[in-house]
Design an enzyme around this catalytic site. Structure first.
Site, mmCIF file in Angstrom:
data_model
loop_
_atom_site.group_PDB
_atom_site.id
_atom_site.type_symbol
_atom_site.label_atom_id
_atom_site.label_comp_id
_atom_site.label_asym_id
_atom_site.label_seq_id
_atom_site.Cartn_x
_atom_site.Cartn_y
_atom_site.Cartn_z
ATOM 1 N N TRP A 13 0.763 -1.298 -0.130
ATOM 2 C CA TRP A 13 0.044 -0.060 0.071
ATOM 3 C C TRP A 13 0.976 1.201 0.130
ATOM 4 O O TRP A 13 0.197 2.285 0.057
ATOM 5 C CB TRP A 13 -0.941 -0.129 1.217
ATOM 6 C CG TRP A 13 -0.218 -0.566 2.287
ATOM 7 C CD1 TRP A 13 -0.705 -1.745 2.919
ATOM 8 C CD2 TRP A 13 0.831 0.054 3.156
ATOM 9 N NE1 TRP A 13 0.054 -1.903 4.134
ATOM 10 C CE2 TRP A 13 0.853 -0.731 4.106
ATOM 11 C CE3 TRP A 13 1.378 1.171 3.102
ATOM 12 C CZ2 TRP A 13 1.723 -0.506 5.073
ATOM 13 C CZ3 TRP A 13 2.309 1.400 4.321
ATOM 14 C CH2 TRP A 13 2.587 0.458 5.226
ATOM 15 N N ASN B 188 4.386 -9.120 13.147
ATOM 16 C CA ASN B 188 3.441 -9.242 12.397
ATOM 17 C C ASN B 188 3.682 -10.372 11.298
ATOM 18 O O ASN B 188 4.324 -10.294 10.547
ATOM 19 C CB ASN B 188 3.235 -8.030 11.496
ATOM 20 C CG ASN B 188 2.106 -8.114 10.482
ATOM 21 O OD1 ASN B 188 0.931 -8.231 10.844
ATOM 22 N ND2 ASN B 188 2.516 -8.246 9.131
ATOM 23 N N GLU B 189 2.910 -11.217 11.541
ATOM 24 C CA GLU B 189 2.683 -12.501 10.408
ATOM 25 C C GLU B 189 4.095 -13.526 10.298
ATOM 26 O O GLU B 189 4.024 -14.174 9.348
ATOM 27 C CB GLU B 189 2.137 -12.067 9.102
ATOM 28 C CG GLU B 189 0.897 -11.517 9.162
ATOM 29 C CD GLU B 189 0.193 -10.981 7.707
ATOM 30 O OE1 GLU B 189 0.993 -11.049 6.963
ATOM 31 O OE2 GLU B 189 -0.859 -10.752 7.786
ATOM 32 N N GLU C 123 -7.021 -8.631 11.629
ATOM 33 C CA GLU C 123 -6.738 -8.126 10.146
ATOM 34 C C GLU C 123 -7.624 -8.736 9.181
ATOM 35 O O GLU C 123 -7.718 -9.834 8.980
ATOM 36 C CB GLU C 123 -5.260 -8.413 9.840
ATOM 37 C CG GLU C 123 -4.243 -7.301 10.014
ATOM 38 C CD GLU C 123 -3.015 -7.523 9.085
ATOM 39 O OE1 GLU C 123 -3.057 -7.926 7.949
ATOM 40 O OE2 GLU C 123 -1.875 -7.312 9.704
#
Length: 858
Positions: free
Chosen positions: A169, A435-436, A533
Site C-alpha cells: 500500500w 506481524n505474520e 486483520e
C-alpha cells in the site's frame, strides 16, 4: 537543543543546502525547491537516487554553558534514521544502525566552546544489501519485495521502518535523516533518563498501588542518597521514600499505595464508549544530598488489563479476549500504519485528526502494525486522552530476520528503550512480537526446504521469545505479551511457540483476506475468536488523486493507475468484486468514468467490510460447531501513507472514505444486523452498553420504485442483555415478501433499526435481497441539497425524488467530515451535518458539492 538549521550535503558534495532537524533528506530537498513533491506521479521511482546516495548533516554550535563546571556532557539523539557515523570536532563519538533506538554519546572530554558536529549517513539500501551479503550461514528470506511494489531489497537486515523499502500500500522512500530530537545534556552528580508509572490493583487489599520506576545515571564513584516524594493531590496521596543511587546507570522502584479512603473513589481509565479517560496529576520530587533537585510532572491513569485465554463450554480451543478493569470489552477498530513516508511531516495535528476520526467512528482500539514505527509520544498521549486502546507490535513484519550477536544486541537495546518509553500509557494493552512471522514459517511462505526449517524455527524462538519476550517481561509485568499476530496464543506456546496452523479459529487471533469470493456472503468469513486483520481495497477520492496526477492519468487503466497499485492484480480484483453486485460504469467521458469507478470501489469496500464486521459482532455471544465467541474486529487499515488505492478508510490527508462513514454505524454501541441463512432472515441485536435495555425493533420494507414504505413491522419489548449479541427476529424471506404485498427479492429492500427510552436508537441498517445490478424499479433520482450555517457547523438539507442507494456527498478539498454518508435514502428529505476542520463558507460548500447516488453511474 540542536534542533533547527543544519547543513546537508550529498556524497560527492555536488548538492549542498540548508536542512531542518528533525527532518530527512527528501523533505529538505523539497523545501528548497530542488525536487518536486515526492508523491507526485512517478516520483517515487524518479527519486531513487536520493536514497542511494550517502548524505551528511553538519552544523556548528556554541556551548551555552561553561564546560569546565559539568562532570558529564552527553550528545543525545532520540532518533537517527538509520546508519550513521557521528563526529564531534572531527573525532568519531559513535555510530548508529537502529532507527528505533535512542543514542547517548559521552562527549565530556571533547566538547569545546565552539563545536562542529557531523552525522555522516550511509545509504540504508546499500547498507542492507551489504549486511545480507555478509550473512553467510543461511539465507534470510524474503530477499526483495514483489516487483509490483517497485521497492528495495533486504529490508529485514536493517533496523529501520520496514515499509520504507515499499509495501503493498506504499511507496519506497528509504529515508535518511535525524528524525527526532537531538540535544546536549550536561549534569553533575545524577541525571534522570527514564521515568515510568505502572498502576495495579491489589485484590486482597482492594486498593490501587502505583509502581514508580526511575532510571538514573550517577556520575562519580560514590553513591548518591536522598529523598523522593510522590504527590497525587486529588487522591490525597503523598509518600516520601529515602533512596540510594549506586554509581553508573541503575534504577529505583518505589511502591506508592493510593490512600485507602480515596482508593475506592479512584476513577479508572476506560476505553472509548465504556466510560471516562480520567487521569490524575502527579508530582515526583527528587531531593538528593548533592543539592540538586529534580521535579517531574506527570499524569497517572488507573486501569487493569488481562488477556483471557481459557476453555469455552461447548467448544475446543480457548477464548481470546481482553478484560479492562475486570470487564470484557469487544475490541472495535482498525490497524494503524505510518501516516507519511516522511515522519517530520507528521505533526500533532495530523495525528490528532486521524485518531479523533477513529474515535468518532466508534472505535475503541487500533493495532500499531509491526512494519512501521513505534509511534511518537504524542500519538500515545492522544490515545490515552480519547480512550483508544493500542495493540502494539514490535517492528518486525512479513519476513524472517537474522539473529547474529550484533543484530540481537541492537534489538535488545531497541526493545528495552521502547518499553521504558511507552509503558506508562494506559492505552497500550498488549505487546506483540511481530506481524505474520509465525504464519510465514508455519505456512512456509518462503519455500524453505523441509530439511532446513529447523534453523529458522530456532532463529524465530531466539529473537521473539528468548530476547524480545524476556526483555518485555523484565521491563513491564503489567500487560500481556504475544509472540506474533496472528497466533494461537497459549496453544502456540504449547507447540514450541510455532503452531501448525496459526489461523486456527479456535485459538488466538486471525488475519483473513479473500478477494475471490462474494464478500456479501457472510459464510466465507472465519468465525474466529478475534479478527485482527481483514479488508478490501478501494480508490481514494478524485480530489485526493488530483493533487498528485495530471489529466492523462485520470483513467482506471492509465500507467499512473497501474503504478500506484502495489498489490498484485488489485485493480482487477476491485472490478471483479464490483461486477458481482453492480453494473460497471460505461460513461463515454473517460474522466467521468474514472470518477464513477472511484465511487463504486468505495461503495464496494464499505459494503464488504460492513458485512464482515457485522458477522464478527453478532458472533460474540454464540458458539456454532465449536466456533464463535468473537471478541475483536480490527479491519485493515485505518490510514494511508500516500494517495493510492489501498485498504484504508481514511485517505492521505484525513478525508473519510465511505468505509469510514459505514464504520461509524457498524461499530455503533447499539446495532441491529441482518443476515440470511437457508432462506431465513435473521436479525440480531448487538449491544456494547453496560446495562440491559428493553427496545423495539422496527423493520421497514421499501419497494425500489417508491418512497412510501410497502409495509412496516414493530417488535416491542425485546430485552437486550448488556454487552452481548442476541437473535431478535427470524422469518422466512418468502413469508416476509408475501406479507408485504407481493414484493420480490429484486423489487424490494429491507431497512431496520432499534429504538428505546430516552432517545436511545441504533443507526438504520439495510439488507439487500438481491444484487443491485438486478434490482427492479430503481429509478434515476433528482438529488438536491441546500446548505445553511449553524454556529460552526453546516447543515445540508437533502431532497430526493426516488429511493436512492449509496448517496454520497463530496466537497472536494474542503477539509471536514459529514455526520453520515453513503447512505440508503428512503425518505424524501434528510439532514446531514458537515463538521469543518478549517474555516469555510456556505458558498464554498455549495460550489464544491458533488452529490452521487448509484444510478448516477452509467
Amino acid at each position: 537543543s540542536l534542533r533547527g538549521s543544519w547543513r546537508l550535503r550529498s556524497g560527492n558534495g555536488s548538492v549542498s543546502l540548508r536542512a531542518e532537524v528533525p527532518g530527512c533528506v527528501h523533505t529538505a530537498l523539497l523545501r528548497r525547491g530542488l525536487i518536486q513533491d515526492p508523491y507526485y506521479r512517478f516520483n517515487d521511482v524518479m527519486y531513487r537516487w536520493i536514497s542511494l546516495d550517502n548524505w551528511t548533516y553538519s552544523r556548528t554550535f556554541k556551548t551555552p554553558f561553561d564546560v569546565r563546571k559539568w562532570q558529564k556532557v552527553n550528545l543525545v539523539f532520540e532518533g537517527v534514521d538509520t546508519v550513521a557515523q557521528i563526529l564531534l570536532n572531527n573525532v568519531t563519538v559513535g555510530r548508529t544502525d537502529n532507527m528505533f533506538n535512542r543514542y547517548s554519546f559521552d562527549i565530556t572530554s571533547m566538547i569545546q566552546e565552539v563545536n562542529f558536529v557531523e552525522v555522516r549517513f550511509l545509504s540504508a539500501v546499500s547498507y542492507a544489501a551489504e549486511q545480507s551479503r555478509c550473512h553467510k550461514s543461511h539465507s534470510i528470506p524474503p530477499a526483495c519485495p514483489p516487483p509490483v511494489q517497485k521497492g528495495e531489497c533486504h529490508v529485514n537486515f536493517i533496523r529501520k521502518e520496514q515499509c520504507s523499502f515499499s509495501w503493498d500500500w506504499g511507496p519506497s522512500f528509504p529515508t535518511q535523516g535525524i528524525w527526532k530530537d537531538v540535544r546536549i545534556e550536561a549534569y553533575n552528580h545524577y541525571h534522570l533518563i527514564y521515568f515510568s508509572l505502572t498502576p495495579f490493583f491489589v485484590k486482597s487489599a482492594q486498593q490501587w498501588c502505583l509502581e514508580v520506576e526511575s532510571i538514573f545515571d550517577v556520575v562519580g564513584s560514590k553513591p548518591v542518597a536522598g529523598l523522593v516524594t510522590v504527590n497525587i493531590p486529588k487522591l490525597q496521596t503523598q509518600q516520601t521514600f529515602s533512596v540510594k543511587l549506586q554509581p553508573g546507570e541503575g534504577s529505583i522502584v518505589l511502591l506508592v499505595n493510593i490512600n485507602k479512603v480515596r482508593s475506592s473513589a479512584v476513577e479508572a481509565w476506560w476505553p472509548n464508549g465504556h466510560g471516562k479517560q480520567t487521569g490524575y496529576n502527579m508530582t515526583t520530587t527528587f531531593m538528593m544530598e548533592a543539592g540538586c533537585q529534580i521535579e517531574k510532572f506527570s499524569k497517572v491513569y488507573f486501569r487493569t488489563v488481562e488477556l483471557v485465554q481459557e476453555p469455552i463450554p461447548g467448544s475446543p480451543g480457548l477464548s481470546f479476549y481482553f478484560r479492562i478493569n475486570g470487564r470484557p470489552i469487544f475490541i472495535k477498530g482498525s490497524n494503524w500504519i505510518p501516516a507519511d513516508s516522511f515522519q517530520d511531516r507528521v505533526t500533532y495535528d495530523t495525528l490528532r485528526l486521524l485518531l479523533k476520526s477513529a474515535a468518532d467512528a466508534n472505535m475503541n482500539a487500533l493495532r500499531v502494525w509491526g512494519g512501521g514505527i513505534y509511534e511518537q509520544d504524542e500519538f500515545y498521549d492522544i490515545c490515552d486522552e480519547i480512550g483508544i486502546m493500542i495493540w502494539q507490535d514490535f517492528m518486525f513484519a512479513c519476513a524472517l530476520y537474522p539473529t547474529d550477536q550484533n543484530y540481537l544486541e541492537s534489538v535488545k537495546a531497541e526493545v528495552s528503550h521502547q518499553v521504558r518509553r511507552l509503558k506508562s500509557h494506559p492505552s497500550i494493552i498488549l505487546w506483540s512480537g511481530n506481524n505474520e512471522n509465525e504464519a510465514a514459517l508455519a505456512s512456509n511462505w518462503f519455500s524453505i526446504p523441509h530439511a532446513d526449517i529447523g534453523v529458522y524455527i530456532k532463529d524465530y524462538v531466539m529473537l521473539y521469545v528468548k530476547n524480545i519476550r524476556e526483555i518485555v517481561l523484565t521491563e513491564d509485568k503489567s500487560r500481556p505479551f504475544v509472540a506474533s499476530s496472528p497466533t494461537n496464543g497459549l496453544e502456540s506456546v504449547k507447540e514450541g511457540w510455532l503452531s501448525r496452523d496459526p489461523y486456527d479459529t479456535h485459538y488466538g487471533d486471525t488475519h483473513f483476506y479473500d478477494y475471490n469470493s462474494d464478500c456479501w456472503n457472510w459464510t466465507v468469513y472465519p468465525k474466529t475468536r478475534f479478527a485482527s486483520e481483514y479488508g478490501f481495497q478501494s480508490w481514494p477520492s478524485f480530489s485526493t488523486i488530483e493533487k498528485v496526477s495530471s489529466p492523462e492519468d485520470w483513467s482506471y487503466t492509465s500507467n499512473f493507475s497501474l503504478h500506484r497499485q502495489h498489490h498484485e492484480g488489485g485493480n482487477i480484483q476491485m472490478l471483479q468484486e464490483i461486477g458481482r453486485h453492480f453494473k460497471l460504469p460505461q460513461n463515454p467521458d473517460p474522466v467521468k468514468q474514472f470518477k464513477d469507478m472511484i465511487y463504486l470501489t468505495q461503495v464496494m469496500q464499505a459494503q464488504c467490510i460492513k458485512t464482515e464486521t457485522e458477522f464478527y459482532r453478532f458472533s460474540q455471544s454464540e458458539i456454532i460447531n465449536g466456533e464463535g465467541h468473537t471478541m475483536g474486529a480490527l479491519y485493515w487499515q485505518l490510514n494511508d501513507i500516500w494517495q493510492a488505492p489501498s485498504w484504508a478508510s481514511l485517505e492521505y490527508g484525513g478525508k473519510w472514505k465511505l468505509l469510514h462513514y459505514f464504520a461509524q454505524n457498524f461499530f455503533a454501541p447499539l446495532l441491529s444486523v441482518a443476515y440470511e441463512d437457508k432462506g431465513m432472515l435473521h436479525i440480531y441485536g448487538v449491544s456494547d452498553l453496560h446495562v440491559d435495555h428493553k427496545l423495539t425493533l422496527r423493520v421497514v420494507v421499501h419497494a425500489w420504485n417508491s418512497l412510501e414504505p410497502v409495509c412496516t413491522l414493530a417488535k416491542e419489548g425485546v430485552t437486550f442483555k448488556a454487552q452481548s449479541a442476541v437473535p431478535i427476529y427470524k422469518e422466512s424471506i418468502s413469508d416476509l415478501l408475501e406479507r408485504c404485498r407481493n414484493c420480490t427479492r429484486k423489487s424490494c429492500v429491507i431497512t431496520f433499526y432499534l429504538m428505546g427510552e430516552d432517545g436511545l436508537r441504533s443507526p438504520t441498517n439495510h439488507y439487500f435481497l438481491s444484487s443491485l445490478k438486478d434490482a427492479v424499479g430503481l429509478e434515476k433520482t433528482q438529488l438536491s441539497a441546500s446548505v445553511s450555517q449553524q454556529d460552526d457547523l453546516y447543515i445540508f438539507a437533502l431532497q430526493t425524488t426516488a429511493v436512492a442507494p449509496f448517496v454520497s456527498l463530496d466537497v472536494g478539498n474542503i477539509k471536514g467530515r459529514f455526520s453520515d454518508n453513503g447512505f440508503l435514502m428512503t425518505e424524501e428529505k434528510k439532514m446531514v451535518v458537515f463538521y469543518p476542520w478549517e474555516p469555510t463558507s456556505v458558498e464554498e460548500l455549495e460550489s464544491s458539492l458533488i452529490l452521487t447516488s448509484l444510478l448516477d453511474v452509467v
